[in-house]
Design an enzyme around this catalytic site. Structure first.
Site, PDB file in Angstrom:
ATOM      1  N   SER A  12      -3.993 -15.732   8.251  1.00  0.00           N
ATOM      2  CA  SER A  12      -3.160 -14.750   8.917  1.00  0.00           C
ATOM      3  C   SER A  12      -3.223 -13.355   8.361  1.00  0.00           C
ATOM      4  O   SER A  12      -2.576 -13.407   7.373  1.00  0.00           O
ATOM      5  CB  SER A  12      -1.949 -15.432   9.059  1.00  0.00           C
ATOM      6  OG  SER A  12      -0.943 -14.521   9.493  1.00  0.00           O
ATOM      7  N   HIS A  37      -6.930 -15.129  12.040  1.00  0.00           N
ATOM      8  CA  HIS A  37      -5.644 -15.292  12.809  1.00  0.00           C
ATOM      9  C   HIS A  37      -4.928 -14.053  12.772  1.00  0.00           C
ATOM     10  O   HIS A  37      -4.518 -13.465  11.833  1.00  0.00           O
ATOM     11  CB  HIS A  37      -4.831 -16.641  12.080  1.00  0.00           C
ATOM     12  CG  HIS A  37      -3.641 -16.837  13.027  1.00  0.00           C
ATOM     13  ND1 HIS A  37      -3.647 -17.769  13.839  1.00  0.00           N
ATOM     14  CD2 HIS A  37      -2.216 -16.709  12.603  1.00  0.00           C
ATOM     15  CE1 HIS A  37      -2.460 -17.836  14.382  1.00  0.00           C
ATOM     16  NE2 HIS A  37      -1.519 -17.069  13.751  1.00  0.00           N
ATOM     17  N   ASP A  39      -1.362 -12.248  14.349  1.00  0.00           N
ATOM     18  CA  ASP A  39      -0.210 -12.423  14.769  1.00  0.00           C
ATOM     19  C   ASP A  39       0.363 -11.257  15.552  1.00  0.00           C
ATOM     20  O   ASP A  39       0.588 -10.233  14.977  1.00  0.00           O
ATOM     21  CB  ASP A  39       0.965 -12.904  13.707  1.00  0.00           C
ATOM     22  CG  ASP A  39       0.463 -14.234  13.043  1.00  0.00           C
ATOM     23  OD1 ASP A  39       0.584 -15.330  13.725  1.00  0.00           O
ATOM     24  OD2 ASP A  39       0.267 -14.395  11.939  1.00  0.00           O
ATOM     25  N   MET A  41       3.475  -9.799  17.751  1.00  0.00           N
ATOM     26  CA  MET A  41       4.753  -9.905  17.889  1.00  0.00           C
ATOM     27  C   MET A  41       5.487  -8.761  18.961  1.00  0.00           C
ATOM     28  O   MET A  41       5.154  -7.699  18.546  1.00  0.00           O
ATOM     29  CB  MET A  41       5.709 -10.041  16.603  1.00  0.00           C
ATOM     30  CG  MET A  41       5.009 -11.424  15.692  1.00  0.00           C
ATOM     31  SD  MET A  41       6.012 -11.311  14.223  1.00  0.00           S
ATOM     32  CE  MET A  41       4.987 -12.301  13.330  1.00  0.00           C
ATOM     33  N   HIS A  70      -2.539 -15.034  18.248  1.00  0.00           N
ATOM     34  CA  HIS A  70      -1.305 -15.793  18.502  1.00  0.00           C
ATOM     35  C   HIS A  70      -0.380 -14.787  19.110  1.00  0.00           C
ATOM     36  O   HIS A  70       0.137 -13.854  18.176  1.00  0.00           O
ATOM     37  CB  HIS A  70      -1.113 -16.365  17.001  1.00  0.00           C
ATOM     38  CG  HIS A  70       0.371 -16.933  17.201  1.00  0.00           C
ATOM     39  ND1 HIS A  70       1.193 -17.437  15.918  1.00  0.00           N
ATOM     40  CD2 HIS A  70       1.148 -17.495  17.956  1.00  0.00           C
ATOM     41  CE1 HIS A  70       2.205 -18.049  15.992  1.00  0.00           C
ATOM     42  NE2 HIS A  70       2.143 -18.237  17.507  1.00  0.00           N
ATOM     43  N   MET A  72       3.219 -13.919  20.279  1.00  0.00           N
ATOM     44  CA  MET A  72       4.546 -14.334  19.986  1.00  0.00           C
ATOM     45  C   MET A  72       5.166 -13.216  20.841  1.00  0.00           C
ATOM     46  O   MET A  72       6.026 -12.414  20.374  1.00  0.00           O
ATOM     47  CB  MET A  72       4.989 -14.356  18.442  1.00  0.00           C
ATOM     48  CG  MET A  72       4.465 -15.640  17.770  1.00  0.00           C
ATOM     49  SD  MET A  72       4.531 -15.432  16.086  1.00  0.00           S
ATOM     50  CE  MET A  72       2.957 -14.535  15.816  1.00  0.00           C
ATOM     51  N   MET A 141       3.920 -24.965  15.468  1.00  0.00           N
ATOM     52  CA  MET A 141       4.658 -24.141  14.261  1.00  0.00           C
ATOM     53  C   MET A 141       5.324 -24.885  13.504  1.00  0.00           C
ATOM     54  O   MET A 141       6.166 -25.571  13.810  1.00  0.00           O
ATOM     55  CB  MET A 141       5.407 -23.209  15.214  1.00  0.00           C
ATOM     56  CG  MET A 141       4.908 -22.003  16.145  1.00  0.00           C
ATOM     57  SD  MET A 141       3.589 -20.939  15.405  1.00  0.00           S
ATOM     58  CE  MET A 141       4.515 -20.252  13.759  1.00  0.00           C
ATOM     59  N   ASP A 179       0.671 -23.709  11.583  1.00  0.00           N
ATOM     60  CA  ASP A 179       1.042 -22.288  11.343  1.00  0.00           C
ATOM     61  C   ASP A 179       2.461 -22.115  10.644  1.00  0.00           C
ATOM     62  O   ASP A 179       3.350 -22.260  11.335  1.00  0.00           O
ATOM     63  CB  ASP A 179       0.912 -21.499  12.286  1.00  0.00           C
ATOM     64  CG  ASP A 179       0.939 -19.982  12.252  1.00  0.00           C
ATOM     65  OD1 ASP A 179       1.321 -19.598  10.896  1.00  0.00           O
ATOM     66  OD2 ASP A 179       1.013 -19.157  13.324  1.00  0.00           O
TER      67      ASP A 179
HETATM   68  C1  DX5 Z   1       4.467 -16.577  11.836  1.00  0.00           C
HETATM   69  C2  DX5 Z   1       3.160 -16.375  11.957  1.00  0.00           C
HETATM   70  C3  DX5 Z   1       2.223 -17.037  11.026  1.00  0.00           C
HETATM   71  C4  DX5 Z   1       2.418 -16.190   9.645  1.00  0.00           C
HETATM   72  C5  DX5 Z   1       2.219 -17.388   8.703  1.00  0.00           C
HETATM   73  O1  DX5 Z   1       5.306 -16.280  12.825  1.00  0.00           O
HETATM   74  O2  DX5 Z   1       2.904 -16.961  13.326  1.00  0.00           O
HETATM   75  O3  DX5 Z   1       0.968 -16.913  11.379  1.00  0.00           O
HETATM   76  O4  DX5 Z   1       1.679 -15.088   9.395  1.00  0.00           O
HETATM   77  O5  DX5 Z   1       2.324 -16.789   7.441  1.00  0.00           O
HETATM   78  P1  DX5 Z   1       2.780 -18.030   6.082  1.00  0.00           P
HETATM   79  O6  DX5 Z   1       1.433 -18.410   5.847  1.00  0.00           O
HETATM   80  O7  DX5 Z   1       2.948 -16.927   5.167  1.00  0.00           O
HETATM   81  O8  DX5 Z   1       3.781 -18.722   6.528  1.00  0.00           O
HETATM   82 ZN    ZN Z   2       0.500 -17.160  13.800  1.00  0.00          ZN
END
Ligand code: DX5
Ligand code: ZN
Length: 223
Positions: A12, A37, A39, A41, A70, A72, A141, A179
C-alpha cells in the site's frame, strides 16, 4: 495433493514517500510485488484525504503491475469512471458506502475493470451474500479504515476464515484480500485463515529496511 495458490502481496503506497512516489512504486515492482494497492480517501467516509485519479494516472506510468484501487469514499459511483480512465485494474468500494452495491459492481465491470467490495471490521460477511457471485475480490478490513500503521484486529481472523469457507462452499473465485496491520508476524496467520492477497503499507514502506527486504521478509514468513 492440491497445491495451495500462491499468495499475492499488495504494497500500500499510503505509507510510501509521496515526494518520490514513482520511484517507490518502481522499487516495489522490482521487489516482486503482485499488485500496487492505492488508498483513496475523501475526508468524509474516513477522516483523511489522500489521493485522486490524477495520481493513479501518474503511478500507472511507473509499473506494469495491476493497480488495486481501494476507494474509501462516499458515493463512489460518481468517481469510478475517473479511476478506470486513470488505469485502475481493480476498483474496490466499501459496502457501507453503497446502498445500491449490485449496481455499483455492474458499473465497475462494465468499464472492463475487476470489481471488489470491502467490509469494515464491524460489517458482517452476510452483507455480501447476494452480491458475492459477481465479485472479483473481497477485501476484509483488518483495521478500521482511514490510517496506515494501525494494529491488526485479532477478531477479524475468524471473519476471514468464515468468508473462506463461504467462498469455497459456493465455489466462488473472488480473491480474498486483507488490509490493515499486516506484517511478517500476522501474514502467515491470515493466510492460514484463508486470505490470498495481503495488503501491507507500513511493513513495506516504513519498516526501517529497504522495500525489497521488507517484502522478502513477509514472503519468507509464508513459507
Ligand atoms: C487503511 C488502508 C490501508 C493502509 C494499510 O485504511 O486501507 O491500505 O495503507 O496500512 P498498514 O499496512 O500500515 O496497516
Ligand atoms: Zn487499503
Amino acid at each position: 495433493m492440491e497445491t495451495s495458490p500462491r499468495v499475492k502481496l499488495a504494497p500500500s503506497i499510503l505509507s510510501a514517500d509521496f515526494g518520490r512516489l514513482g520511484e517507490q512504486v518502481a522499487e516495489a515492482t522490482k521487489a516482486g510485488a503482485d499488485y500496487i494497492h492505492i488508498d483513496v480517501m475523501d475526508g468524509h467516509f474516513v477522516p483523511s484525504i489522500t489521493i485522486g485519479a490524477s495520481v493513479v494516472a501518474a503511478i500507472r506510468r511507473w509499473t506494469n503491475l495491476l493497480l488495486d484501487v481501494h476507494l474509501m469514499i462516499e458515493a463512489p459511483e460518481r468517481q469510478i469512471n475517473q479511476f478506470a480512465d486513470a488505469g485502475a485494474d481493480i476498483i474496490t468500494v466499501h459496502i457501507e458506502a453503497c446502498p445500491h452495491i449490485h449496481r455499483v459492481v455492474q458499473m465497475v465491470k462494465g468499464l472492463g475493470v475487476k470489481a471488489g467490495v470491502s467490509l469494515n471490521p464491524s460489517t458482517p460477511i452476510d452483507a455480501l451474500k447476494e452480491v458475492l457471485p459477481f465479485l472479483d475480490l473481497v477485501l476484509v478490513m483488518t483495521v478500521n479504515p482511514g490510517f496506515g500503521g494501525q494494529v491488526f484486529i485479532e477478531d477479524t481472523l475468524d471473519k476471514v476464515a468464515r468468508l473462506r469457507v463461504e467462498l469455497d462452499r459456493r465455489s466462488l473465485a473472488a480473491e480474498l484480500e486483507v488490509d490493515g496491520g499486516i506484517n511478517a508476524e500476522v501474514a502467515p496467520r491470515v493466510v492460514r485463515a484463508g486470505a490470498r492477497v495481503l495488503v501491507a503499507g507500513s511493513a513495506v514502506f516504513h519498516s526501517g529496511q529497504a522495500v525489497a527486504e521488507a517484502l522478502a521478509k513477509i514472503r519468507a514468513s509464508l513459507s
